[in-house]
Design a protein around this motif. Sequence first.
Motif, PDB file in Angstrom:
ATOM      1  N   SER A  38       0.874  -1.176   0.000  1.00 24.62           N
ATOM      2  CA  SER A  38       0.000   0.000   0.000  1.00 24.62           C
ATOM      3  C   SER A  38       0.906   1.219   0.000  1.00 24.62           C
ATOM      4  CB  SER A  38      -0.891   0.014   1.244  1.00 24.62           C
ATOM      5  OG  SER A  38      -1.711  -1.137   1.262  1.00 24.62           O
ATOM      6  N   TYR A  49      -3.973   6.303   7.446  1.00 25.11           N
ATOM      7  CA  TYR A  49      -3.946   4.881   7.071  1.00 25.11           C
ATOM      8  C   TYR A  49      -3.703   4.019   8.302  1.00 25.11           C
ATOM      9  CZ  TYR A  49      -2.643   0.606   4.614  1.00 25.11           C
ATOM     10  OH  TYR A  49      -2.595  -0.689   4.154  1.00 25.11           O
ATOM     11  N   TYR A  56      -9.453   5.395   4.907  1.00 20.34           N
ATOM     12  CA  TYR A  56      -8.644   4.222   5.246  1.00 20.34           C
ATOM     13  C   TYR A  56      -9.253   3.339   6.337  1.00 20.34           C
ATOM     14  CZ  TYR A  56      -5.220   6.923   2.634  1.00 20.34           C
ATOM     15  OH  TYR A  56      -4.572   7.636   1.652  1.00 20.34           O
ATOM     16  N   ALA A  59      -8.271  -0.221   6.033  1.00 18.05           N
ATOM     17  CA  ALA A  59      -6.841  -0.490   5.828  1.00 18.05           C
ATOM     18  C   ALA A  59      -6.377  -1.644   6.703  1.00 18.05           C
ATOM     19  CB  ALA A  59      -6.015   0.757   6.136  1.00 18.05           C
TER      20      ALA A  59
END
Length: 147
Positions: A38, A49, A56, A59
């Motif tokens: 990523s 993130y 996100y 994530a």
Amino acid sequence: MDQKLSSDVEILLVEDNPGDIRLIVEVLKDGKIKNNLSVVEDGEQALAYLLREGIYTDAIVPDIILLDLNLPKINGTEVLAEIKKHPLLKHIPVIILTTSEAEQDILRAYDLHANCYITKPVNLDQFLNVVRSIEEFWLTIVKIPRR
């Protein structure tokens, strides 16, 4: 030394240079270890993130982080400090991969518990070798905590 992992290694690359991103993606795509990479391009995105905020929320927590220091919005040193003080993130190995050779940057990174500090070579072949070396060492030799 081929280590079989039960699942792909999750890597977060925090890098704002499109050329460096492209090279790192290519090396890791062709590497020995199956991985999911990523990419975020600034420190603000990196923290969002890692904290699973905003876009996100889904994530996956990375197994390893490749972090540039010279980032827009929030610099890499600040990102590193946030990672290493967070109880759920502090165990993630953070590899500083940056152009800075400044002694104060190196000392600061290690003071904040970076796992290693690598200066990006300017030469293309050397840069590719560095990324391959990171993969070889961190993804096949070193035991990293898995999520």
